[in-house]
Design an enzyme around this catalytic site. Structure first.
Site, mmCIF file in Angstrom:
data_model
loop_
_atom_site.group_PDB
_atom_site.id
_atom_site.type_symbol
_atom_site.label_atom_id
_atom_site.label_comp_id
_atom_site.label_asym_id
_atom_site.label_seq_id
_atom_site.Cartn_x
_atom_site.Cartn_y
_atom_site.Cartn_z
ATOM 1 N NE ARG A 54 5.913 6.084 1.809
ATOM 2 C CZ ARG A 54 4.661 6.442 2.988
ATOM 3 N NH1 ARG A 54 3.008 6.617 2.344
ATOM 4 N NH2 ARG A 54 4.806 7.323 4.265
ATOM 5 C CG ASN A 112 -1.785 1.321 1.383
ATOM 6 O OD1 ASN A 112 -1.515 1.747 0.487
ATOM 7 N ND2 ASN A 112 -2.928 1.259 2.006
ATOM 8 N NE ARG A 115 -3.601 7.731 0.754
ATOM 9 C CZ ARG A 115 -4.681 7.490 1.896
ATOM 10 N NH1 ARG A 115 -5.623 6.798 1.388
ATOM 11 N NH2 ARG A 115 -5.087 8.614 2.582
ATOM 12 C CB CYS A 116 1.241 1.751 4.694
ATOM 13 S SG CYS A 116 1.812 0.967 5.417
ATOM 14 C CB SER A 117 4.988 4.821 6.719
ATOM 15 O OG SER A 117 4.121 4.266 8.360
#
Length: 115
Positions: A15, A8, A10-12
């Site tokens: 990433r 995802n 958007r997920c730190s």
């Protein structure tokens, strides 16, 4: 070696896990699981590789969890899996698959054990 990541962007943590893999020269297959959720057989395989029950793989703080009464202990594993397939945001992330194993990258370095 074939490596995949249920990712995802958007997920730190997701990433960071992807960056960790890439920093080690690994170009994983990126599965944007919110847009292309796994099918039931794949999700069951992931659960088996992780050694987790469906509830253990669920993100309990997501609104879908509470709104659909998924904390109900009477729900079966099949019902919980069906909920994750319907609302993939409930699936914990990121999940890295490699060498017939799986790991959740809530601590990104944790995925290195399966490589």
């Amino acid at each position: 070696m074939s490596v995949s990541i249920l990712h995802n962007p958007r997920c730190s943590k997701s990433r960071a896990t992807l960056a960790l893999l890439e920093d080690r020269g690994i170009e994983p297959e990126i599965i944007l699981y919110l847009q292309s959720p796994p099918d039931e057989a794949t999700l069951r395989d992931i659960l088996s590789r992780l050694g987790l029950s469906p509830r253990q793989l669920m993100r309990k703080r997501e609104s879908e969890y509470g709104a659909n009464n998924l904390s109900d202990e009477a729900l079966t594993e099949s019902q919980l899996i069906a909920a994750m397939l319907q609302w993939p945001i409930l699936i914990e992330r990121p999940i890295v698959l490699a060498n017939g194993k799986a790991a959740i990258g809530r601590l990104p370095e944790g995925v290195l054990d399966i490589l």
